[in-house]
Design an enzyme around this catalytic site. Structure first.
Site, PDB file in Angstrom:
ATOM      1  N   SER A 678       0.802  -1.229   0.000  1.00  0.00           N
ATOM      2  CA  SER A 678       0.000   0.000   0.000  1.00  0.00           C
ATOM      3  C   SER A 678       0.833   1.276   0.000  1.00  0.00           C
ATOM      4  O   SER A 678       0.290   2.366  -0.043  1.00  0.00           O
ATOM      5  CB  SER A 678      -0.986   0.002   1.166  1.00  0.00           C
ATOM      6  OG  SER A 678      -0.332   0.361   2.341  1.00  0.00           O
ATOM      7  N   LYS A 721      -6.096   4.016   9.256  1.00  0.00           N
ATOM      8  CA  LYS A 721      -5.141   4.945   8.659  1.00  0.00           C
ATOM      9  C   LYS A 721      -5.624   6.386   8.804  1.00  0.00           C
ATOM     10  O   LYS A 721      -4.844   7.293   9.082  1.00  0.00           O
ATOM     11  CB  LYS A 721      -4.925   4.597   7.172  1.00  0.00           C
ATOM     12  CG  LYS A 721      -4.121   3.316   6.994  1.00  0.00           C
ATOM     13  CD  LYS A 721      -4.011   2.937   5.525  1.00  0.00           C
ATOM     14  CE  LYS A 721      -3.086   1.735   5.359  1.00  0.00           C
ATOM     15  NZ  LYS A 721      -3.074   1.240   3.979  1.00  0.00           N
TER      16      LYS A 721
END
Ligand SMILES: Nc1ncnc2c1ncn2[C@@H]1O[C@H](COP(=O)(O)OP(=O)(O)OP(=O)(O)O)[C@@H](O)[C@H]1O
Ligand SMILES: [Mg+2]
Length: 802
Positions: A678, A721
């Site tokens: 990611s 996140k």
């Protein structure tokens, strides 16, 4: 010198009477005696032997010596080294001293020979027979005289000689012996000897009796001691047996009360019978004993059904113990409501998933409280062996049931809330897969007859309310995951943490430290500073720890200064309590250096900000990714570079720029392992920044997987996140378009403050990251925008980028 009146040297004897026909060694030491011997040896070897009246007299005068003695023949003479003489003499005949003469050297005596009467009359024969049999008895009694003495005397027919020979063998007082020597008539002599024999025998008998008695006494006491010892041993043995018997009796009673199902009751009773026949202290017995005890200790009585759960009460308990978590609580309450309706704990198992310290374990405890059930917790972290779940077979030494049965024993009821902690940390290896055993435990269709290897019988787990906890889902085997209803607990926002601290943690710690509310007060700013400078976490465990540290320090001050002491914890005085800040802040409005981009990572401990640095060096087109990156991350760095190369012209770079440059990608903190795809777009952005010498927007973070053609693929953990970005004071996030669907999951308050930039390809991402379409620039410049404070330093942990 007439032959009937010989003149002979005299040898005075101490304590010895020599009879005729007797052969005896004598030891001679006195000078006078030695000279007498020498004289005798020089002549006819005859000598007169006569006893002293007093054996202690060293220099006897004639009056001190008995007149009656024995004429003897010297058979042998031997001088010993010490000057004494050993002389072997043989008695020949009785003699009587009729004259003494002392020539100063020795005594010379004139002797009258005593002639023996050799006549044998029937009286004498009878007397001899009596003496003979008495002597025989005497020899038997007196062990000092050899038995041959009897046979040696048996053939003597002369009465006088018979008496003298027997007397010579016997041991008795020397004055009695002298008296015997002086008895010349053989009849009288035999008579006297008989008397002596009788009295000697009497003495011997008494001696023997006394001896016997003493021995008996000794034997008796020894016997008593021995028997006593034996008795003790027997009593001990009996005691053990007794103890064992009471033990068995107690076990029998306990088995009766244990409420075992019929078939198990039979099995255990059989086992008990087997135990009864065993040696009490044997290893075998202790194995059987422990086995039986396990059955006694396990709960067998059915618990109350789920229909008794009061949903409104359950809600109250959950609210009382936990701040926020509305959605989670709602899911739990729904779950409980279904259980209540179906009246059975059949259905998916709850699995609470989230970073550490977000309250998974404590929620489990609350569920137990809310449903009025017992709570047990078993940690499965690090379990590799199926036997840890299912137990070892009894044939193993010190075998035990597995964790499930052990937990049931701890619970003491058949319907506890059973928390299986850290299901994501189990490992399978050659010892078998623990998760397959767990499948059986968690499957409502199977777990009513769960088979533990140790117990060997089925145990009903169908009433147990199992709750699993995990930090991440991806390590949980799929079949196990299929049986679970996953409830996610995300990290808390600062506001939530403030709330938890104020409503729960601070009151809890104040109480635990024996303080009162008035002793310590926390300002909002101080809590804020604890959150940012002293902790960096998704949950509240470290926050709780720091609050405890402060309470400890305050408690000491209260002890020193009295109960009225009150401390106000302020942001500026925090250092006094907690020392220097653990995390460094970097003002968020500071411009980012060229080549640095802010990524977002998602780890087991929650989301994190990730700074990615790229730098350009002259070289030959090498790419070196560093910072303990995993294979996936390295590969995505290469993919990022390939993308940049394919767009070189658009970024204003020379087409062959890479041939003369090396690119170094580094992700601090270098010692923490990181992996995952990611960070793809972030690495590409950092490279572009470095190659084009253009700084990035400092108030923006990004996440997304990058393909070679420049497509941006979705990632996991958007909520975590986003929380991390928020915590770090970053309010703009570039994210894959496909992750837009996850935005509603983000807590309202945060979602409203955040700005999301969904992108489908890298070109869009570059545009958002640099705030414009990129044109090559030569000069360094920093575009700054005011924003919240943020930090780039992170707590070390294993990092997975999804
Ligand atoms: N929402 C909340 N309200 C009140 N207290 C909370 C809340 N969340 C967590 N806590 C408290 O935080 C502490 C840590 O929680 P807990 O031990 O349950 O974490 P956990 O999620 O089980 O972590 P781990 O994954 O490390 O086991 C506990 O004292 C708990 O009471
Ligand atoms: Mg826990």
């Amino acid at each position: 010198m007439s032959p009937d009146h010989p003149l002979l040297p005299l040898l005075p004897l101490r304590d010895i009477v020599v009879f005729p026909f007797m052969v005896i060694p004598l030891f001679v030491g006195r000078d006078k005696s030695v000279r007498a011997l020498e004289k005798s040896m020089a002549e006819q070897k005859n000598i007169f032997l006569s006893a002293q009246r007093n054996p202690d007299n060293n220099d006897p005068a004639p009056k001190d010596i008995y007149e009656t003695g024995t004429i003897a023949n010297i058979l042998q003479i031997l001088k010993l080294t010490d000057g004494t003489i050993k002389v072997l003499v043989e008695g020949l005949q009785r003699g009587h001293i009729i004259n003494f003469s002392d020539n100063n050297d020795f005594y010379q005596v004139k002797i009258e020979r005593i002639q023996e009467n050799e006549q044998i009359t029937p009286d004498l024969k009878a007397l001899m027979r009596s003496v003979g049999s008495a002597f025989e008895q005497y020899v038997k009694l007196n062990q000092k005289i050899p038995l041959e003495a009897v046979s040696a005397t048996a053939n003597i027919i002369e009465p006088h000689r018979y008496a003298d020979t027997i007397a010579a063998y016997m041991v008795f007082q020397s004055n009695d012996k002298q008296a015997l020597l002086e008895t010349f008539n053989p009849g009288d002599r035999l008579d006297k000897l008989f008397g002596i024999l009788k009295s000697e025998m009497e003495i011997l008998k008494i001696e023997k009796r006394v001896h016997g008695r003493v021995r008996k006494q000794m034997e008796h006491s020894q016997k008593e001691f021995y028997l006593n010892e034996q008795l003790k041993a027997i009593q001990k043995e009996l005691g053990k047996r007794d103890e064992f018997k009471t033990d068995i009796y107690e076990l029998t009673e306990k088995i009766k009360k244990a409420g075992l199902p019929k078939d198990i009751h039979q099995k255990i009773t059989k086992e008990l019978k087997r135990l009864e026949r065993m040696q009490p202290m044997s290893a075998e017995a202790s194995v059987a004993h422990t086995y039986i005890e396990w059955f006694i200790d396990l709960p067998w009585k059915k618990g109350k059904g789920a229909e008794k759960i009061k949903i409104s009460d359950a809600q109250k308990v959950l609210d009382k113990d936990h701040y926020g978590l509305e959605k989670v609580k709602e899911r739990i309450i729904e779950h409980l409501a279904v259980l209540k309706l179906v009246k059975k704990i059949k259905g998916p198992i709850l699995c609470l998933v989230g970073p550490p310290g977000v309250g998974k374990t404590s929620l489990g405890q609350s569920i137990a409280k809310a449903t009025g059930k017992k709570f047990v917790r078993v940690s499965l972290g690090g379990v590799r062996d199926e036997a840890e779940i299912r137990g070892h077979r009894r044939t193993y030494i010190s075998a035990l049931p597995g964790k499930i049965i052990q937990g049931m024993k701890k619970a003491g009821t058949m319907d506890p809330v059973f928390m299986l902690d850290e299901v994501d940390k189990m490992n399978a290896d050659f010892r078998g897969d623990p998760s397959s055993a767990l499948l059986e435990v968690l499957d409502p269709e199977q777990n009513f007859n769960f088979n533990d290897h140790y117990l060997e019988v089925d145990y009903d787990l169908s009433q147990v309310l199992f709750i699993c906890t995990a930090n991440v889902l991806h390590t949980i085997p799929q079949p196990l995951l299929d049986r679970m209803e996953v409830i996610r607990l995300n990290g808390y926002t600062d506001d939530e943490k403030q709330g938890i601290a104020k409503k729960f943690l601070i009151p809890k710690k104040i109480k635990e430290h024996g303080l009162t509310k008035s002793n310590v007060k926390f300002t909002k700013e101080s809590l804020d500073r604890i959150l940012h400078d002293y902790t960096r976490e998704a949950g509240v465990r470290n926050l709780e720890r720091e609050i405890a540290t402060i309470c400890r320090k305050v408690a000491k001050n209260v002890v020193d200064n009295g109960k009225k002491y009150s401390a106000k914890i302020e942001a500026k005085t925090l250092n006094d309590y907690l020392g220097v800040p653990k995390y460094q802040r970097r003002p968020v409005n500071e411009p980012l250096p060229i080549g640095v981009a802010t990524g977002l990572a998602w780890t087991e401990v929650g989301g994190e900000l990730l700074s990615i640095e790229a730098s350009i060096l002259s070289g030959s087109g090498k790419l070196s990714p560093t910072g303990k990156l995993g294979d996936v991350m390295k590969e995505s760095a290469h993919a990022a570079l390939s993308y940049v190369r394919s767009r070189a012209i658009e970024f204003g770079l020379k087409k062959d720029f890479y041939q003369k440059t090396d690119i170094h990608i580094h992700i601090p903190e270098g010692a923490v392992p990181k992996d995952g795809p990611s960070a793809g777009i972030t690495m590409a952005v950092a490279m572009v920044s470095a190659l084009t010498n253009t700084p990035l927007c400092h108030d923006m973070a990004m996440t997304g997987e990058l393909t070679l053609s420049g497509r941006v693929l979705p990632i996991g953990g958007l909520k975590e996140k986003t929380l991390a970005a928020y915590r770090g004071g970053i309010f703009k996030i570039i994210l894959p378009k496909d992750n837009e669907k996850d935005i509603p999951e983000i807590p309202d308050k945060i979602r409203k403050e955040m700005k999301f930039y969904p992108v489908t390809n890298m070109d869009e991402a570059i545009k958002e990251a640099f705030g414009r379409k990129l044109k090559p620039r030569k000069k360094k410049s920093a575009k700054t925008k005011a924003g919240n404070k943020r930090s780039t330093s992170r707590r070390p942990s294993a990092t997975t980028l999804n």
